[in-house]
Design an enzyme around this catalytic site. Structure first.
Site, PDB file in Angstrom:
ATOM      1  N   ARG A 125      13.284  26.148  11.356  1.00 27.98           N
ATOM      2  CA  ARG A 125      11.817  26.250  11.256  1.00 27.98           C
ATOM      3  C   ARG A 125      11.300  25.433  10.069  1.00 27.98           C
ATOM      4  NH1 ARG A 125       9.698  31.713  10.939  1.00 27.98           N
ATOM      5  NH2 ARG A 125      11.486  32.498  12.073  1.00 27.98           N
TER       6      ARG A 125
ATOM      7  N   ASP B 169       6.705  28.688  12.770  1.00 26.51           N
ATOM      8  CA  ASP B 169       7.099  28.668  14.178  1.00 26.51           C
ATOM      9  C   ASP B 169       5.925  29.097  15.047  1.00 26.51           C
ATOM     10  OD1 ASP B 169       6.931  31.470  14.181  1.00 26.51           O
ATOM     11  OD2 ASP B 169       9.082  31.760  14.018  1.00 26.51           O
TER      12      ASP B 169
END
Length: 237
Positions: free
Chosen positions: A174, A82
């Site tokens: 993610r 991320d």
């Protein structure tokens, strides 16, 4: 006073889910407070809190399907998958068509396996993986079966893909972004994330953190707590 029920909060960016739990517990003097699905500090949106006797149905509510709105940033892979993580690889983003992108997203519909990220709440010998990751450690993780019901690409504005996804329990957005970026040949990471829905609870029903902070007493909070019978009715909708 005893408060039993469910509280819906719009978690702000920069807070952990536990930060919000801890805030509610201390401010309103409630002994038992839990949450039904972790949101990373990067993420915002719906956080379902269980208070008092409602903690007994925490696992039940946590297992419900969820809907997210996210942004995938192509061309950059990060350590945490991320935008909060260290950049580990950067590649040029090819001139992808929307059809080419959809073909890759289509691979991640239905049942498939994900390798959980090191930045996760999964435990190894009683220690959450994210704590090991902060110590610079990485351990082998077993792939887990996850499910995506549907997705929608809202906008493609290179290098950003705006999308919505409806998924089952244990799904990591993610990792979804990381894997799609790899399949597109340029890498990618989750740039931003909003949880829109969990079960039949929706973000537009949630209290903002500022409003929650403005409440002065447990009695004021009680006006915004869903009772257990109300929760039961909402789940049956």
């Amino acid at each position: 006073m005893d408060i039993d029920g469910v509280l819906l909060v719009d978690k702000p960016k920069g807070f952990t889910s536990h930060d919000v739990v801890d805030f509610v517990r201390k401010k309103f003097k409630i002994k038992k407070v839990g949450h039904c699905g972790t949101l990373d500090p990067l993420a915002t949106g719906l956080l379902v809190l269980v208070l008092g006797k409602a903690t007994k149905i925490q696992d039940l509510l946590m297992s419900e399907d969820k809907r997210y709105e996210g942004v995938l940033r192509l061309g950059q892979s990060t350590l945490t998958q991320d935008s909060d993580g260290q950049l580990v690889e950067e590649k040029p983003v090819p001139p992808l068509s929307l059809e080419e992108i959809k073909k890759v997203f289509d691979r991640y519909v239905g049942d498939f396996y994900q390798v959980p990220p090191m930045i996760s709440a999964i435990k190894s010998h009683g220690v959450p993986l994210y704590k090991l990751a902060r110590e610079g450690k990485e351990i082998e993780r077993k792939p887990r079966l996850v499910h995506v019901y549907s997705y929608e690409i809202k906008k493609w504005d290179s290098p950003f893909i705006h999308f919505e996804v409806v998924c089952g329990k244990g799904f990591y957005v993610r990792t979804y972004c990381h894997d799609i970026g790899q399949d597109l040949g340029c890498g990618g990471h989750l740039f931003s994330l909003v949880r829109l829905q969990s079960g039949n609870f929706k973000l537009n029903q949630a209290l903002s953190f500022d409003f929650l902070n403005s409440l002065k007493s447990p009695e004021e909070l009680l006006n915004h707590v869903l009772t257990l019978p109300q929760v039961s009715r909402i789940r049956r909708q």
